[in-house]
Design an enzyme around this catalytic site. Structure first.
Site, mmCIF file in Angstrom:
data_model
loop_
_atom_site.group_PDB
_atom_site.id
_atom_site.type_symbol
_atom_site.label_atom_id
_atom_site.label_comp_id
_atom_site.label_asym_id
_atom_site.label_seq_id
_atom_site.Cartn_x
_atom_site.Cartn_y
_atom_site.Cartn_z
ATOM 1 C CB CYS A 71 2.474 -8.463 7.341
ATOM 2 S SG CYS A 71 1.414 -7.309 6.433
ATOM 3 C CD1 TRP A 97 -6.080 -4.288 1.613
ATOM 4 C CD2 TRP A 97 -5.667 -2.138 2.100
ATOM 5 N NE1 TRP A 97 -4.942 -3.921 0.929
ATOM 6 C CE2 TRP A 97 -4.678 -2.609 1.194
ATOM 7 C CE3 TRP A 97 -5.609 -0.813 2.530
ATOM 8 C CZ2 TRP A 97 -3.645 -1.797 0.727
ATOM 9 C CZ3 TRP A 97 -4.580 -0.014 2.066
ATOM 10 C CH2 TRP A 97 -3.618 -0.501 1.174
ATOM 11 C CD GLU A 157 -6.340 -11.341 6.015
ATOM 12 O OE1 GLU A 157 -6.459 -10.272 5.381
ATOM 13 O OE2 GLU A 157 -5.983 -11.393 7.198
ATOM 14 N NE ARG A 167 6.423 -8.155 5.730
ATOM 15 C CZ ARG A 167 7.524 -8.866 5.867
ATOM 16 N NH1 ARG A 167 8.590 -8.330 6.419
ATOM 17 N NH2 ARG A 167 7.574 -10.124 5.439
HETATM 18 N N1 ARG Z 1 -6.630 -12.911 9.399
HETATM 19 C C1 ARG Z 1 -7.338 -11.999 10.268
HETATM 20 C C2 ARG Z 1 -8.838 -12.088 9.973
HETATM 21 O O1 ARG Z 1 -9.231 -12.775 9.089
HETATM 22 C C3 ARG Z 1 -6.862 -10.576 10.094
HETATM 23 C C4 ARG Z 1 -5.369 -10.353 10.204
HETATM 24 C C5 ARG Z 1 -4.898 -9.034 9.641
HETATM 25 N N2 ARG Z 1 -5.208 -8.923 8.247
HETATM 26 C C6 ARG Z 1 -4.957 -7.845 7.481
HETATM 27 N N3 ARG Z 1 -5.353 -7.889 6.238
HETATM 28 N N4 ARG Z 1 -4.341 -6.795 7.943
HETATM 29 O O2 ARG Z 1 -9.647 -11.452 10.580
#
Ligand code: ARG
Length: 372
Positions: free
Chosen positions: A70, A240, A245, A73
């Site tokens: 992560c 968030w 991602e 953090r």
């Molecule tokens: N990578 C995943 C997604 O795109 C989510 C993982 C957790 N991500 C976060 N920002 N807490 O759905």
């Protein structure tokens, strides 16, 4: 009295956790010693032990702080911990989950939170079959995959349980909750619990015609939380999003929504040669659109440059209080322009610490007979 190896393992794990957590919480050694004694007695009597709310709360935060994968953090101390260990059935679990979702979504001003359900050794142990509480369905059709390919297997499970989606690219999957060894129960997500963001681009109006969207909050619901030797198999949590991602993985991976060729065409890029760098340019435009759209709709999101800076601040902060930061480099570097961030030139010790969030096998591939 007979003490099994398993009980000894729990006592050791509990003692290590209590020692560390109580020190961090500013308690004295005497208190920690007394608590460890109390826990040993409870384990001798019952085979296990029960965390106080304070232990649960701090343990969940430590597990976030310990998560090597992560980048976010820095905010570990802000986690809101909902104690749902008194949940008696699936419907109650569903309600607690919807409450969590509304609290976390907060009309877009996202708040990190976790809901902790009964421990794995208890009668009311729970499993949430979803990978995330909000996720789009994926269908194998004659024209290829429609929707999110990462949801193909789970979508089938939902269909076997009687669910039918509309067949669009962005169908919201239902919640599937299992208590103990009972067959799983299905719940539809109430509208108020889910926020979605339609994607637009700051300077290319036609971008909206792609009709892309993504949900606002990533709620991971399939990981186990382990604190001091106690396993919580259902402990959905959220933070968030970091823009990449969505923009550099979910919507652009060729095995997911594969949108780069479509974005490139929309922007008139030359897709006939790699040397036009159309993939890189389309990736940039798509990621600009993601960050722009979340901002426009008042939904919290962080770009990867800021997230990387925050991670390095987290590391500094940890070193200052005398803790070493563990990490997995290949996960910490963002999937876009990684060498432009300060994480690139670093290396990390990937040792896994406890408390921890861990992957567990999906229950539906383990025990398909539950579906019959
Ligand atoms: N990578 C995943 C997604 O795109 C989510 C993982 C957790 N991500 C976060 N920002 N807490 O759905």
């Amino acid at each position: 009295m007979i003490t099994t190896t398993e009980e000894i393992n729990i006592i050791d794990a509990a003692a290590a956790f209590i020692g560390e957590a109580y020190f961090e919480l500013g308690k004295n050694e005497e208190e920690a010693k007394q608590r460890i004694e109390e826990i040993s007695n409870e384990i001798a009597r019952t085979g296990s032990y029960t965390h106080t709310y304070e232990e649960l709360k701090h343990g969940a935060k430590m597990a976030w702080r310990n998560n090597n994968r992560c980048i976010g953090r820095l905010f570990w101390q802000t986690l809101e911990v909902f104690d749902a260990r008194d949940t008696m059935d699936e419907a109650q679990a569903g309600d607690r989950i919807f409450q969590h979702m509304q609290y976390a979504t907060n009309n877009g001003r996202i708040r990190p939170a976790i809901t902790i359900f009964p421990a794995s050794h208890t009668k009311h142990k729970l499993r949430i079959w979803n990978h995330q509480l909000v996720r789009y369905a994926g269908y194998q059709t004659e024209e290829g995959i429609v929707g999110d390919s990462s949801s193909l297997a789970f979508t089938k499970v939902c269909e076997e349980l009687g669910w039918r989606g509309n067949g669009t690219r962005f169908d919201l999957l239902p919640l599937v909750i299992q208590m103990g060894e009972a067959p799983p129960k299905l719940f539809h997500l109430p509208k108020e619990a889910v926020l979605e963001v339609p994607l637009s681009h700051p300077d290319e109006v036609v971008f909206e015609q792609l009709e892309l969207r993504w949900y606002a909050v990533p709620f991971i619901s399939d990981m186990e939380l382990e604190i001091g030797g106690i396993s919580y198999a259902a402990a959905p949590f959220n933070g968030w999003y970091m823009g990449t991602e969505i923009g550099a993985r979910n919507l652009s991976d060729t095995s997911r929504y594969n949108q780069l060729p479509i974005v490139a065409k929309l922007f008139g890029m030359n897709t006939s040669t790699n040397t036009s760098l159309w993939k890189d340019r389309a990736l940039t435009e798509l990621n600009v659109a993601v960050l722009h759209s979340f901002k426009k709709h008042g939904v919290s999101i962080v770009d990867h440059h800021t997230a990387a800076e925050q991670f390095l601040r987290f590391e500094k902060q940890e070193i200052e209080v005398g803790r070493e930061v563990t990490g997995r480099w290949s996960w910490l570097i963002p999937p876009m322009s990684p060498a432009t961030t300060g994480i690139w030139e670093r290396s990390f010790d990937d040792t896994e610490r406890s408390p921890a969030y861990r992957h567990q096998l999906p229950p539906y591939s383990l025990n398909n007979s539950l579906l019959k």
